[in-house]
Design an enzyme around this catalytic site. Structure first.
Site, short mmCIF file in Angstrom:
data_model
loop_
_atom_site.label_atom_id
_atom_site.label_comp_id
_atom_site.label_asym_id
_atom_site.label_seq_id
_atom_site.Cartn_x
_atom_site.Cartn_y
_atom_site.Cartn_z
N ARG A 248 87.39 42.62 40.70
CA ARG A 248 87.10 41.25 40.31
C ARG A 248 86.25 41.27 39.04
O ARG A 248 85.17 41.86 39.03
CB ARG A 248 86.33 40.57 41.45
CG ARG A 248 85.83 39.18 41.15
CD ARG A 248 85.16 38.60 42.41
NE ARG A 248 84.64 37.26 42.16
CZ ARG A 248 83.37 36.99 41.90
NH1 ARG A 248 82.45 37.95 41.87
NH2 ARG A 248 82.99 35.74 41.67
N HIS B 124 82.13 32.69 34.63
CA HIS B 124 80.96 33.29 35.28
C HIS B 124 79.78 33.10 34.33
O HIS B 124 79.20 34.05 33.83
CB HIS B 124 81.23 34.76 35.60
CG HIS B 124 80.30 35.36 36.62
ND1 HIS B 124 80.74 36.02 37.75
CD2 HIS B 124 78.95 35.43 36.67
CE1 HIS B 124 79.69 36.48 38.44
NE2 HIS B 124 78.59 36.14 37.79
N GLU C 132 80.06 30.55 41.50
CA GLU C 132 78.75 30.01 41.86
C GLU C 132 78.33 28.82 41.00
O GLU C 132 77.34 28.89 40.27
CB GLU C 132 77.68 31.11 41.79
CG GLU C 132 77.96 32.30 42.68
CD GLU C 132 76.86 33.36 42.64
OE1 GLU C 132 75.91 33.22 41.84
OE2 GLU C 132 76.97 34.33 43.40
N ASN D 198 80.27 34.18 48.13
CA ASN D 198 79.28 35.18 47.72
C ASN D 198 78.08 35.05 48.64
O ASN D 198 77.48 33.97 48.75
CB ASN D 198 78.80 34.93 46.28
CG ASN D 198 79.88 35.23 45.26
OD1 ASN D 198 80.98 35.67 45.61
ND2 ASN D 198 79.58 35.02 43.99
N TYR E 283 74.37 36.93 49.97
CA TYR E 283 73.34 37.95 49.83
C TYR E 283 72.27 37.86 50.91
O TYR E 283 71.84 38.86 51.46
CB TYR E 283 72.68 37.87 48.44
CG TYR E 283 73.63 38.29 47.34
CD1 TYR E 283 73.72 39.61 46.94
CD2 TYR E 283 74.48 37.36 46.74
CE1 TYR E 283 74.62 40.02 45.97
CE2 TYR E 283 75.39 37.75 45.76
CZ TYR E 283 75.45 39.08 45.38
OH TYR E 283 76.35 39.47 44.43
N GLU F 88 81.44 38.49 46.76
CA GLU F 88 80.29 39.29 46.32
C GLU F 88 79.40 39.53 47.52
O GLU F 88 79.12 38.60 48.29
CB GLU F 88 79.43 38.56 45.27
CG GLU F 88 79.99 38.53 43.89
CD GLU F 88 79.05 37.84 42.90
OE1 GLU F 88 77.82 37.81 43.12
OE2 GLU F 88 79.57 37.32 41.90
O1 IFM Z 1 74.49 39.38 39.50
C1 IFM Z 1 74.73 38.21 40.20
C2 IFM Z 1 76.11 37.68 39.91
O2 IFM Z 1 76.31 37.47 38.57
C3 IFM Z 1 76.31 36.36 40.63
N1 IFM Z 1 76.00 36.48 42.03
C4 IFM Z 1 74.75 37.09 42.39
C5 IFM Z 1 74.61 38.43 41.69
C6 IFM Z 1 73.27 39.08 42.08
O3 IFM Z 1 72.21 38.25 41.73
#
Ligand code: IFM
Length: 478
Positions: free
Chosen positions: A84, A128, A173, A302, A304, A380
């Site tokens: 990606r 992006h 995002e 995405n 985290y 992500e």
């Molecule tokens: O690095 C970023 C990415 O560009 C977008 N999503 C979160 C990642 C980590 O912060």
């Protein structure tokens, strides 16, 4: 992180499950003024004093523009089924309008061909965060015209790369573009106005809707979707004020994107905070929500870390300052009367993000329960840790392996619960320019020595290669 006996059992994934990794243009390419590329808002922002850690910029980044063959080789060694990457709008249309810049398209054509030669499916993100600066000068995402310009750009790129791309993603995002870019000001273009963030939200979503149609018009029947950064928002306590604060933060983070995309409406409970999102105003015009709701083939998620929120100004907040951490200088949180809440007993990455893999299962199951069975890619997931090259010349990033192991197991749990997860992409292939954090935060499977541009696969690279090859996880994390 694996925390129970059962979570350590081996898992295999369905046949055809896509294992991938990703990057983004401004974070890796460098070559910001070569072959006709125009300036983007991130070129401008990163050069502003104090905008990024250490004054870092993406001028050189990982020099990927010149080292694309090396990076393709790495992807081949990793054995992933998909890669990606994002297209830099100012590289293919330098001012955001007008004719295509052929050398820019040629670069991405080489990349797509190099991937396909290695049996790796290209997954393209069209935006992006690197908006051409001239468009920002004309109002950026706060003006409707930018959505129209985006659709034209999407049509151009889709026409050029077309069916050779496995997955087309309109935006990455949009919450970050709108709210960090125009509300909090910690990302480009660095503006701090709630009304502008609201307008940017709507115009980004409109760009998505117009973009889906433009991509299909140019490339035929291809797979098109959008990537959102969604996360469960936990209340600090079960006090009604905290519950309400968490709901407001959830509205801002998640529902003002998912509701229009899947239901063609903005969440009513947010109208008090963001009146411009209500019908009948000048922002949301007739037909916009139908456009935004255009059917998509997949949702990119995405993930985290989960968020925790409490109500601002509660006495408990004053009594536990270590747990109730007000977002510093955050006009968005202030506007919502919310504070972020930290937990001292949970492991964190060097970004300060809590590690809680179960939240990913909860998120995926919750999305399915709310919006029905949409094909999902975890587009992500990854973590920054204080990686270093040890005396033996290796990067032994076992904390990253644990993080990824836990989150891949969380995806397995979502699959077991019947969620239609089609793939998983580790963020990121390479250490890279982590936006306002500059080069301090390393997310890569591959360590980058920025002085020499040498690439050194970390232990997590070998670990992930084995998972990709086995289409599943072994018994114990290594
Ligand atoms: O690095 C970023 C990415 O560009 C977008 N999503 C979160 C990642 C980590 O912060």
């Amino acid at each position: 992180m694996p925390s129970s006996e059962t979570s350590r059992s081996p898992i295999s994934f369905p046949a055809g499950f896509v294992w991938g990794t990703g990057t983004a243009s401004y974070q890796i390419e460098g070559a910001v003024d070569e072959d006709g590329r125009g300036p983007s808002i991130w070129d401008t922002f990163s050069h502003q004093k104090g905008a990024t850690h250490n004054g870092d910029t993406g001028d050189v980044a990982c020099d990927h523009y010149h080292r694309v063959e090396t990076d393709l080789e790495l992807l081949g060694q990793l054995g992933v089924g998909s890669y990606r990457f994002s297209v830099a709008w100012p590289r293919v249309q330098p001012t955001g309008k007008g004719p295509v810049n052929q050398p820019g398209i040629d670069f991405y054509r080489r990349l797509v061909d190099g991937l396909r030669d290695r049996g790796i499916a290209p997954a393209v993100t069209l935006y992006h965060w690197d908006l051409p600066q001239p468009l920002e000068d004309a109002g950026g995402w706060t003006v409707r015209d930018t959505a129209e310009r985006y659709a034209e750009y999407a049509w151009m790129v889709a026409g050029a790369l077309g069916g050779d791309v496995a997955l087309w993603t309109t935006l990455n995002e949009p919450w970050c573009s709108a709210w960090q870019g125009y509300g909090v000001g910690t990302q480009a273009p660095g503006r701090t106005d709630i009304d502008e963030a609201v307008a940017a939200t709507h115009h980004l979503l409109l760009a998505h809707g117009l973009g889906v149609e433009a991509i299909r018009a140019a490339a035929g029947s291809v797979q098109v979707g959008i990537t959102l950064n969604l996360t469960p928002v936990r209340p600090a306590t079960d006090h009604p004020d905290d519950l309400a604060a968490a709901r407001r933060v959830d509205g801002n983070q998640n529902r003002i994107f998912t509701e229009p995309i899947f239901r063609g409406r903005y969440p009513e409970d947010m109208f008090g905070h963001y009146p411009d999102l209500a019908p009948g105003g000048p922002l949301v015009q007739d037909g916009d929500l139908e456009q935004i709701r255009v059917p998509i083939d997949f949702l990119g998620v995405n993930f985290y870390f989960p968020k925790r929120a409490g109500a601002a100004g509660r006495p408990e907040a004053a009594a536990s300052p270590e747990l109730y951490l007000p977002w510093p200088n955050d006009p968005v949180a202030e506007h919502l009367g919310a504070v972020s809440v930290a937990r001292g007993d949970v492991a964190q990455t060097t970004m300060g993000w809590e590690v809680e893999p179960g939240a990913l299962t909860e998120l995926l199951v919750g999305l399915r329960d709310q919006y029905g069975s949409v094909p999902v890619y975890v587009s992500e997931n990854g973590a920054a840790f204080p990686d270093y090259v040890d005396q033996t010349g290796a990067v032994r990033d076992h904390d990253r392996i644990d993080y990824l192991d836990g989150h891949i197991r969380a995806v397995g749990a979502a699959l077991a619960a019947g969620v239609d997860v089609r793939g998983y992409y580790v963020w990121s292939l390479l250490d890279n320019f982590e936006w306002a954090h500059g080069y301090k935060q390393r997310f890569g499977l591959v360590f980058v020595d920025y002085a020499t541009q040498e690439r050194l696969p970390k232990a997590s690279f070998d670990w992930y290669r084995d998972i990709v090859a086995a289409n599943g996880l072994p018994e114990e994390p290594v």
